[in-house]
Design an enzyme around this catalytic site. Structure first.
Site, PDB file in Angstrom:
ATOM      1  N   HIS A 112       1.773  -8.087  -9.757  1.00 10.34           N
ATOM      2  CA  HIS A 112       2.750  -9.091 -10.175  1.00 10.34           C
ATOM      3  C   HIS A 112       2.674  -9.347 -11.672  1.00 10.34           C
ATOM      4  CE1 HIS A 112       4.125 -13.281 -10.923  1.00 10.34           C
ATOM      5  NE2 HIS A 112       5.044 -12.986 -10.015  1.00 10.34           N
ATOM      6  N   CYS A 125      17.420   0.176  -9.721  1.00  6.77           N
ATOM      7  CA  CYS A 125      17.123  -1.012 -10.533  1.00  6.77           C
ATOM      8  C   CYS A 125      15.683  -1.489 -10.375  1.00  6.77           C
ATOM      9  CB  CYS A 125      18.084  -2.153 -10.203  1.00  6.77           C
ATOM     10  SG  CYS A 125      17.987  -2.733  -8.497  1.00  6.77           S
TER      11      CYS A 125
END
Length: 854
Positions: free
Chosen positions: A428, A803
Site C-alpha cells: 500500500h 489502468c
C-alpha cells in the site's frame, strides 16, 4: 592473423578482422573502430567468448604463436572485454612479461626507479590476483625505497609458493589469461553481473595489448580525457595527465597531476604542449563523431608521440546521459530514434524528483526496498495526525509507520517521504507513494516503538520523533541528518526528448489522478487525460471524512440521504476543478470502490475520537465498526456491490459528475465525462448501475435545462468480467482493465502481503518477476487478451485500456500495445516513463525493419 588449429582461436585486431561485440566484447570492437580511424593504437590481440570459456575449462592456447605477434621480449596488458561495459569483469593486468632480464634492460633505458616500480607493480598484482596469495604479504610502506620493496615482494612470493617468481613470459601470460577466464565464470562474478542485468550465460572476451609507457627523455606521461561533464552532460574538456606515469593506474595518485586545459591553479597540457593537446582533442572529437558516443579516451604520450590505449563510454548520471543523447542527435551524429532508444525510461524518474546528491557524505540508518524514487529531508513523525500538524506549521516531515493503511493517506499527503518497517514494492505504501510522487522506502531494517515514538536501526542506533533524516527512495536508504539534495530537472533536453517521443508513439498515455493537485501534475507531465480518478481518496480529507462517517452511521434512509447531500457539493467542486484543469481532455471517474470500513478508525483511540465527534456511545461505534468489518474485505462488499446495496452513494456521485460537467463546459470546451463501474463480475450489475446513472443524467438535464453527453464503462478487475466481456461490452463504451486487482484474483495473492515471500519465489524461479511489478503476460495477460478480443467482437468500437500500476511499466506497455489497447494509465510521475517506453517500441521496430532491409 587468426589462429585456429588444435588450440584456441585468437585474432589480431585489424581493420577487416572478424571482430563483433557479441563474439569478442565491446572493448575489442571499440579498439577495431579506433584502428579503422587510423588512430595510433598499440598492437592488440583478441580472444573470443568461446575461446575464453574453453580456456577456463583447461583447453590449450598456442601462447608461443600469440607472443610472436608482439615481437621479442614484449611487455603486455591483458584487459577484459564483456559485451556491455556495465557488466564489469576482472581487473586489467599490466606489465605481463616483466622478469629479471627485462628489468635489467629497462633499468638502462628508463632508469632504475622506473624499472623497479614496473617490476614491483607486476609482482604484487600477479601474486594477489593470479596466484591468490595473501595481500598483506605484498604491502609496502610508501617510505620504503622501491628497490627494497621489490626485493621484499620477490622474497615473499618465493616463501609463499616455494618457487621463484616465474621468469618465462609464456608461463606468466597463460596463467593470467586462465585466471581471468575462471574469475568471470565464478559464482560471485556471475551473481554480480546478473544484478546489473547481464544474462546468466554472458560471455567474456580478453584483450592482449602491447604495453606503452608514459616515461621517457622527452614529453611522456599518461592520462584520460572526455568532452562532457559526467553529472550534467554539459560540453567541456575534462580529464587529467601525469608526466612520467606508468599506466593509467598511476593517475589514482593525485600528486603532480596536470590539468588538460589552461588553468590558473597549475600547469596544463594545453599550455605546455599545445600541439599534443590539439592532436589529443582532435582525436577525442573524432571518436565522438565516428563512434557516435561520448567517450572517455585513455592515452599515453611516449617521447612526444601520442598513443591511444582505449576508449570507453563515459560513465555518467541519468541527467548527463539524456543531454548527451539529445545533443548527439541535434549535431546530426545519431538519428532522433537512436537518442530515444538510448535513455532507459525508468531513468526519467530520477530527473523528475529531487535526488540525494551522490557525492554528498551519507550515514545510513536503515536500508530497505526502494519503493518510490526521489529524495526528501524532514523530521520524523509517527502518525498521520502528527504529519498534518507538521505540515500546518510549515515543517517538512517523513511519516514512519510499521505499514500504511488507507486511513494514512492524509498523513502521506502531508509528508515529503514515507518510511515503513514492512512491505514490498507493491505494498500500500509503495503504490500510493509512487502515485503521489513521494519518495518511499519499505521493508526497512529497523524496529518501530510506536508508544515511545522511536525507531531503532540495525546497528542499534535509536532516533526519536522530531529528529531530522534524509530519505533516499532511489537507493532504498534512510540517512541520518540533512543531506545535500539535487533539484529535479525538467529542462530543454528533457522536453526535446519527450517531444520526439510523442511524435512517433502510437498508444495514448493517461494518468491516474484522484485530486485536483494530481490532475495538475498529470497535465504538467503531458498526460492525454485521466484514465482513473479514484473518488474515495476525495473522501479522506478531514471535513469530508467526518461527513462520510456520519453517512455510514446513519440509522435511517433519511439520515443517510442528509449526509450524502452534504457530500454532494464537495464532490461536485472537485469534479469541476478536475475538468477545468484537464481542459477538455477525457476524465474517467471511478465510482466508489473500497468497503465502508476503510473510512472508519482501526484502533480504540480512533474509535473514541469518532464517538465524541458523532455524540454516540463508544460501544455503539465499536459495534458498528465490527459489523462492517469483513473476513476478506478485498472480496467483500465493495465496488459495484456497494453501489447496488446502497444506491444513494452512486446516485450522489453521478449527480456530482453531471452537474460539474455542465458547469465546467461553461468555462471552455464541452466536457464528456467517463463514468466507470468498479469490480464488475456480471452483466446484470452493469445493467442496474447503468439504469441508475441514466436516470440521474435525465434528472439533471431536466433540472438544469442543459444538454451533455457522457460515456459509461466498466473496470475489469475480476477474472469473470474478462471471460464474460462479450456480455458486459454490450452495455459499456469502454473496458478499463484494473490489473492490480485482476492480478490478485488471478493468483489468489494479496498484493500487500506478497512482499513477505516474493523475493524467495523470484529467486527460486517460481515467478520470473513480481507479478504486481511486471505484468504476468502468460496468465493475467491471457485474461486481458481474452477480454479484449471478446469485448471487441461484441462491440467493435469499444475503447480498451489498462489502468493498474502496470500502466507505467515499460515491459507491460509493450504487451498492451501488441494486444491492441488504446491507452494505458499510470500515476502522474510515471507518465513520462510510459510516453518514452511507448515511443521506444515504435523506434525499435523501425530500426529492426531498416536492418532487415540492408
Amino acid at each position: 592473423m587468426q589462429q585456429n588449429n588444435d588450440s584456441l582461436e585468437y585474432t589480431r585486431i585489424r581493420r577487416v578482422a572478424p571482430i563483433a561485440v557479441n563474439t569478442h566484447g565491446g572493448r575489442a570492437k571499440c579498439l577495431q573502430r579506433l584502428v579503422r580511424l587510423d588512430l595510433p593504437v598499440p598492437e592488440t590481440v583478441a580472444l573470443s567468448f568461446d575461446a575464453v570459456r574453453k580456456l577456463a575449462d583447461g583447453h590449450p592456447l598456442d601462447i608461443s604463436a600469440l607472443l610472436k605477434t608482439f615481437g621479442d621480449a614484449p611487455l603486455l596488458t591483458v584487459r577484459p572485454s564483456s559485451e556491455d561495459p556495465d557488466w564489469g569483469g576482472p581487473g586489467a593486468m599490466l606489465n605481463v612479461g616483466m622478469n629479471d632480464q627485462r628489468h635489467a634492460e629497462l633499468t638502462q633505458t628508463l632508469g632504475p626507479d622506473t624499472a623497479d616500480a614496473l617490476y614491483l607493480r607486476f609482482v604484487q598484482a600477479y601474486a594477489i590476483h593470479i596466484e591468490r596469495l595473501d595481500p598483506e604479504e605484498f604491502e609496502n610502506d610508501s617510505a620504503t625505497p622501491v628497490r627494497l620493496a621489490l626485493k621484499s615482494a620477490l622474497d615473499a612470493y618465493e616463501n609463499e609458493t616455494d618457487e621463484p617468481f616465474p621468469q618465462d613470459v609464456e608461463t606468466q601470460l597463460i596463467k593470467v589469461l586462465r585466471s581471468m577466464a575462471r574469475a568471470w565464470s565464478g559464482t560471485t562474478a556471475r551473481l554480480l553481473r546478473q544484478a546489473k542485468g547481464a544474462p546468466a550465460d554472458a560471455g567474456l572476451g580478453l584483450i592482449v595489448q602491447a604495453m606503452s609507457f608514459g616515461v621517457g627523455a622527452d614529453e611522456s606521461g599518461a592520462g584520460v580525457i572526455q568532452l562532457i561533464d559526467e553529472e550534467t552532460g554539459a560540453p567541456l574538456i575534462r580529464g587529467r595527465y601525469k608526466r612520467q606515469a606508468i599506466g593509467r593506474s598511476a593517475l589514482t595518485d593525485k600528486t603532480d597531476v596536470m590539468y588538460l586545459t589552461h588553468d590558473a591553479r597549475g600547469p596544463s597540457l594545453e599550455v605546455d604542449c599545445p600541439a599534443l593537446f590539439e592532436q589529443l582533442t582532435t582525436m577525442t572529437q573524432l571518436c565522438r563523431v565516428k563512434l557516435r558516443e561520448e567517450m572517455l579516451v585513455e592515452f599515453i604520450i611516449e617521447n612526444n608521440k601520442l598513443v591511444i590505449l582505449d576508449a570507453v563510454r563515459v560513465q555518467r548520471s541519468s541527467r548527463a546521459a539524456l543531454r548527451s543523447a539529445v545533443q548527439l542527435a541535434e549535431d546530426g551524429i545519431i538519428p532522433k530514434s537512436d537518442a530515444l532508444l538510448r535513455i532507459p525510461p525508468r531513468s526519467l524518474t530520477e530527473l523528475l524528483h529531487p535526488q540525494v546528491d551522490p557525492t554528498a557524505p551519507r550515514v545510513a540508518f536503515a536500508k530497505g526496498i526502494a519503493a518510490s524514487p526521489g529524495g526528501a529531508v524532514g523530521r520524523l513523525v509517527f502518525s498521520s495526525a502528527a504529519a498534518q500538524v507538521s505540515e500546518a506549521r510549515g515543517e517538512a516531515c517523513i511519516l514512519v509507520r510499521r505499514e500504511t493503511a488507507p486511513e494514512d493517506i492524509r498523513g502521506m499527503h502531508s509528508s515529503v517521504g514515507v518510511l515503513t518497517e514492512r512491505g514490498g514494492v507493491t505494498s500500500h505504501a509503495a503504490v500510493i507513494a509512487r502515485g503521489m510522487g513521494v519518495p518511499c522506502v519499505v521493508g526497512a531494517s529497523m524496529t518501530i516503538n510506536s508508544r515511545k515514538k522511536t525507531i531503532t536501526g540495525a546497528n542499534g542506533q535509536t532516533l526519536n520523533e522530531g529528529d531530522m533524516i534524509t530519505l533516499d527512495g532511489s537507493a532504498g536508504e534512510a540517512l541520518i541528518g540533512e543531506t545535500k539534495m539535487l533539484p529535479p530537472s525538467k529542462d530543454y533536453w528533457y522536453l526535446q526528448l519527450m517531444e520526439w517521443a510523442d511524435a512517433i508513439r502510437d498508444i495514448d498515455v493517461r494518468a491516474n489522478a484522484d485530486t485536483p493537485a494530481d490532475a495538475a501534475m498529470a497535465r504538467d507531465f503531458k498526460a492525454q487525460g485521466i484514465g482513473l480518478c479514484r473518488t474515495e481518496h476525495m473522501f479522506f480529507e478531514g471535513d469530508r471524512l467526518t461527513v462520510m462517517r456520519e453517512m455510514i452511521f446513519a440509522a435511517t434512509h433519511e439520515d443517510r440521504q442528509e449526509a450524502i447531500s452534504r457530500l454532494l457539493p464537495m464532490q461536485r467542486s472537485d469534479f469541476i476543478e478536475l475538468f477545468r484543469i484537464m481542459q477538455g481532455q477525457p476524465v474517467c471517474i471511478r465510482l466508489l470502490d473500497p468497503p465502508l470500513h476503510e473510512f472508519l478508525p482501526s484502533d480504540r483511540a480512533g474509535a473514541k475520537e469518532l464517538a465524541e465527534a458523532l455524540d454516540l456511545p463508544l460501544s455503539d461505534v465499536t459495534r458498528r465498526i465490527e459489523w462492517l468489518s469483513e473476513f476478506n474485505p478485498m472480496l467483500g462488499m465493495r465496488g459495484v456491490r456497494l453501489g447496488i446495496t446502497f444506491p444513494e452513494i452512486y446516485e450522489m456521485q453521478a449527480r456530482a459528475i453531471f452537474e460539474a460537467t455542465i458547469e465546467a463546459s461553461k468555462l471552455g470546451a464541452p466536457v464528456v465525462p467517463e463514468v466507470m463501474i468498479p469490480l464488475v463480475s456480471a452483466m446484470r450489475e452493469v445493467e442496474l448501475v447503468k439504469t441508475l446513472v441514466d436516470g440521474v443524467a435525465a434528472a439533471v438535464r431536466n433540472e438544469k435545462g442543459a444538454e451533455f453527453t457522457y460515456r459509461l464503462g466498466v473496470m475489469v478487475e475480476t477474472p469473470r468480467a474478462a471471460l464474460r466481456a462479450h456480455e458486459i461490452a454490450q452495455h459499456a463504451a469502454f473496458l478499463s482493465f484494473g490489473t492490480n486487482d485482476l492480478t490478485q484474483m488471478a493468483y489468489g495473492l494479496s498484493r500487500d502481503d506478497a512482499g513477505r515471500f516474493m523475493n524467495a519465489y523470484v529467486q527460486q524461479g517460481v515467478f520470473p518477476e513480481d507479478p504486481f511489478h511486471t505484468l504476468d503476460v502468460d496468465g493475467v495477460g491471457e485474461l486481458l487478451t481474452i477480454g479484449a478480443a471478446r469485448g471487441r467482437k461484441a462491440s467493435p468500437k469499444i475503447v480498451l485500456s489498462v489502468c493498474g500500476e502496470h500502466g507505467g511499466n515499460p515491459e507491460s506497455i509493450a504487451f498492451c500495445r501488441a494486444a491492441g489497447f488504446d491507452y494505458v494509465s499510470c500515476s502522474p510521475f510515471r507518465v513520462p516513463v510510459a510516453r518514452l517506453a511507448a515511443a521506444q517500441l515504435v523506434a525499435a521496430e523501425a530500426k529492426a525493419t531498416n536492418l532487415s532491409r540492408k
